[in-house]
Design a protein around this motif. Structure first.
Motif, mmCIF file in Angstrom:
data_model
loop_
_atom_site.group_PDB
_atom_site.id
_atom_site.type_symbol
_atom_site.label_atom_id
_atom_site.label_comp_id
_atom_site.label_asym_id
_atom_site.label_seq_id
_atom_site.Cartn_x
_atom_site.Cartn_y
_atom_site.Cartn_z
ATOM 1 N N ALA A 1 30.102 -51.617 18.555
ATOM 2 C CA ALA A 1 30.030 -51.137 17.210
ATOM 3 C C ALA A 1 29.745 -52.348 16.158
ATOM 4 C CB ALA A 1 31.817 -50.623 16.661
ATOM 5 N N LEU A 2 30.198 -53.613 16.760
ATOM 6 C CA LEU A 2 29.901 -54.995 15.979
ATOM 7 C C LEU A 2 28.509 -55.198 15.928
ATOM 8 C CD1 LEU A 2 33.166 -57.268 16.949
ATOM 9 C CD2 LEU A 2 32.571 -56.085 14.540
ATOM 10 N N PHE A 3 27.744 -54.856 16.976
ATOM 11 C CA PHE A 3 26.428 -55.303 17.410
ATOM 12 C C PHE A 3 25.245 -54.354 16.771
ATOM 13 C CE2 PHE A 3 22.513 -56.575 19.822
ATOM 14 C CZ PHE A 3 22.292 -57.638 19.343
ATOM 15 N N ALA A 4 25.955 -53.143 16.235
ATOM 16 C CA ALA A 4 24.970 -52.017 15.826
ATOM 17 C C ALA A 4 24.068 -52.491 14.476
ATOM 18 C CB ALA A 4 25.746 -50.805 15.365
ATOM 19 N N PHE A 5 24.515 -53.135 13.525
ATOM 20 C CA PHE A 5 23.743 -53.690 12.770
ATOM 21 C C PHE A 5 22.931 -54.944 13.021
ATOM 22 C CE2 PHE A 5 26.401 -51.022 9.617
ATOM 23 C CZ PHE A 5 25.411 -50.906 8.923
ATOM 24 N N PRO A 6 23.433 -55.874 13.509
ATOM 25 C CA PRO A 6 22.516 -56.945 14.226
ATOM 26 C C PRO A 6 21.378 -56.546 15.048
ATOM 27 C CG PRO A 6 24.598 -57.787 14.509
ATOM 28 C CD PRO A 6 24.756 -56.268 13.731
ATOM 29 N N PHE A 7 21.591 -55.463 15.928
ATOM 30 C CA PHE A 7 20.574 -55.115 16.724
ATOM 31 C C PHE A 7 19.194 -54.676 15.812
ATOM 32 C CE2 PHE A 7 18.109 -51.513 18.585
ATOM 33 C CZ PHE A 7 17.997 -51.946 19.797
ATOM 34 N N PHE A 8 19.437 -53.909 14.886
ATOM 35 C CA PHE A 8 18.238 -53.360 14.006
ATOM 36 C C PHE A 8 17.624 -54.424 13.123
ATOM 37 C CE2 PHE A 8 20.613 -49.415 15.015
ATOM 38 C CZ PHE A 8 19.468 -48.583 15.595
ATOM 39 N N LEU A 9 18.838 -55.328 12.650
ATOM 40 C CA LEU A 9 18.026 -56.389 11.813
ATOM 41 C C LEU A 9 17.163 -57.279 12.656
ATOM 42 C CD1 LEU A 9 21.529 -57.606 9.886
ATOM 43 C CD2 LEU A 9 19.576 -56.858 8.964
ATOM 44 N N LEU A 10 17.588 -57.626 14.063
ATOM 45 C CA LEU A 10 16.762 -58.567 14.844
ATOM 46 C C LEU A 10 15.528 -57.787 15.124
ATOM 47 C CD1 LEU A 10 19.566 -59.890 17.283
ATOM 48 C CD2 LEU A 10 18.262 -61.168 15.747
ATOM 49 N N LEU A 11 15.449 -56.438 15.211
ATOM 50 C CA LEU A 11 14.059 -55.905 15.475
ATOM 51 C C LEU A 11 13.388 -55.993 14.199
ATOM 52 C CD1 LEU A 11 14.953 -52.385 17.103
ATOM 53 C CD2 LEU A 11 14.188 -54.493 18.293
ATOM 54 N N GLN A 12 13.961 -55.827 12.987
ATOM 55 C CA GLN A 12 13.039 -56.070 11.763
ATOM 56 C C GLN A 12 12.225 -57.158 11.639
ATOM 57 O OE1 GLN A 12 13.216 -53.112 9.734
ATOM 58 N NE2 GLN A 12 14.531 -52.310 11.306
ATOM 59 N N THR A 13 12.728 -58.313 12.355
ATOM 60 C CA THR A 13 12.056 -59.657 12.131
ATOM 61 C C THR A 13 10.741 -59.551 13.037
ATOM 62 O OG1 THR A 13 12.932 -60.616 14.396
ATOM 63 C CG2 THR A 13 14.389 -60.743 12.313
ATOM 64 N N LYS A 14 10.566 -58.433 14.018
ATOM 65 C CA LYS A 14 9.312 -58.455 14.845
ATOM 66 C C LYS A 14 8.826 -59.787 15.384
ATOM 67 C CE LYS A 14 7.308 -55.355 11.269
ATOM 68 N NZ LYS A 14 6.349 -55.196 10.174
#
Length: 450
Positions: free
Chosen positions: A320-333
């Protein structure tokens, strides 16, 4: 009464052939299953649903993908019955053949442009057979390790069939990358995509050679010798263990739904929405699979020490804690950030709960009904979590054009798993659940001290 399974005499050397048979066979089946997932997220919408707009085509592709998940509990129930009546080994050989042959034939299916509506119909039927094979495979491979192993290291032993998932995932990604490098552009969509499916034939032969040499488990052999096999394992599993079946299905929500977002949905989302190169995503999957292969047995060994419930609940919180960081890291490309996001999500968050899950589920059922009960609990989550996840994620992106609903979805699934784990009993380092006749025998006057 079932005696304790002592660690005396259970060594790594003795367990190695058992673990090899369960793990390698499982890896081959997951290779087959993941191939379809990769292509459903990238090219199957063009090959089998070319008349639909891109979003609808992807949804249609994921719907046929979901058929495999619908088939999984059916396969679990069907092969679970045979596993409890005929034996673990026979079912494992059968499911390997079913899965492998279905996958090989997929490589022969003509596209929509060649035979029209028959193309998606054929691919859907084969996907159903794939799902049925996977549905029957898991219970047998896990039980092979559990029933040859000992109580003290039950989590560790049963984690090895679970590592078949990252092995199959990595193998599928590697084969796709190699084939894409040989067949580029139109060549890949015309002939190249078929070759990974044909490669399954080689893997089937390897798996069969290994599995045929293994004898049935001591627990099943003892039940057969004592004439205690269940006559109706499926109905008895529901009758005596309906609560455990429901809870173990819910237990998988926070593991299975995120996993198929991380490994299948992310391919289409990463390329189409974010513009991330497909080969970078496949590289992220391979790195994640390597991390997962290492961490999964480690996490499972830890669950043997501190308890399955406690470890699993911590794992769901981490997810649950890594849900937002996962997508934020993808956004960086950024390539490093993308690979790290996938490696941590799959290799740590998912592996932390998936490894111990095999023991956590199977130890809640007695030996007589274990194949049926554990398979049903495990595979029913395919209907509620794993199968719908890419479809739900595609709809959320199409409607909200944001990753925020996706992260919230993962968190909700993790919360469901947390409370399901809380409601289940702890069997780590103890005897697994006894069968009903053993419980009644232990409570009889002859066995009760005054």
């Amino acid at each position: 009464m079932a005696a304790n399974v002592s660690s005396e005499g259970v060594t790594v050397r003795k367990m190695l052939p058992i673990l090899s048979a369960s793990t390698i066979g499982t890896a081959i089946e997951w290779y087959d299953f993941f191939l379809y997932g990769f292509f459903s997220a990238t090219i199957f919408n063009k090959l089998f649903f070319p008349l639909l707009d891109p979003v609808t085509g992807i949804l249609a592709s994921f719907t046929t993908y979901y058929i495999g998940f619908i088939a999984r509990p059916i396969g679990g129930a069907f092969f679970g019955w045979f596993g409890d009546r005929v034996g673990r080994k026979s079912v494992l050989v059968t499911t390997l053949l079913l899965m492998g042959i279905s996958t090989c034939v997929m490589g022969l299916v003509p596209t929509y442009g060649q035979i029209g509506f028959m193309a998606p119909l054929l691919i859907t039927i084969l996907r159903f057979l794939q799902g049925a094979g996977v549905g029957g495979e898991w219970g047998g491979s896990v039980l092979l390790s559990l029933e040859y192993g000992d109580n003290r290291r039950r989590g560790f032993w049963t984690s090895w069939p679970q590592t078949g998932v990252p092995l199959g995932l990595a193998l599928a990604a590697i084969v796709v990358i190699v084939i894409r490098s040989i067949y580029s552009g139109a060549d890949f969509t015309s002939i190249g995509w078929r070759i990974p499916f044909f490669f399954s034939a080689v893997l089937i032969v390897i798996g069969l050679i290994i599995r045929i040499r293994i004898l049935d488990t001591p627990a099943f052999t003892r039940l057969k010798e004592e004439n205690r096999l269940s006559k109706a394992p499926l109905s008895e599993a529901f009758k005596y263990h309906w609560k455990e079946i429901i809870l173990t299905a819910l237990l998988r929500s926070g593991e299975q739904a995120p996993f198929y977002l991380f490994t299948t949905f992310v391919l289409g989302y990463g390329v189409t929405t974010l513009g991330i190169p497909l080969n970078l995503l496949y590289t992220g999957i391979i790195v994640a699979a390597v991390v997962s292969f290492i961490f999964m047995p480690t996490a499972s060994y830890a669950s043997d020490i501190i308890g399955r419930k406690r470890w699993f609940m911590v794992g769901t919180v981490l997810m649950a804690l890594f849900a937002f960081p996962f997508f934020l890291l993808l956004q960086t490309k950024n390539p490093v950030a993308v690979v790290f996001a996938m490696a941590f999500a799959i290799g740590i968050c998912h592996a932390a709960v998936y490894g111990p899950q095999a023991a956590f589920i199977s130890e809640h059922f007695g030996a007589k009904l274990r194949y049926s009960g554990a398979s049903l609990g495990y595979q029913l989550a395919s209907l509620t979590a794993g199968g719908p996840a890419p479809i739900i994620a595609t709809l959320l992106i199409a409607n909200y054009h944001s990753y925020v609903p996706l992260a919230i979805y993962i968190i909700i699934m993790a919360v469901i798993s947390f409370f399901a784990a809380l409601a289940l009993k702890e069997y780590a380092s103890k005897d697994a659940q006894l069968d009903r006749d053993e419980v009644e025998s232990s409570l009889s006057p002859a066995n009760t001290s005054v």
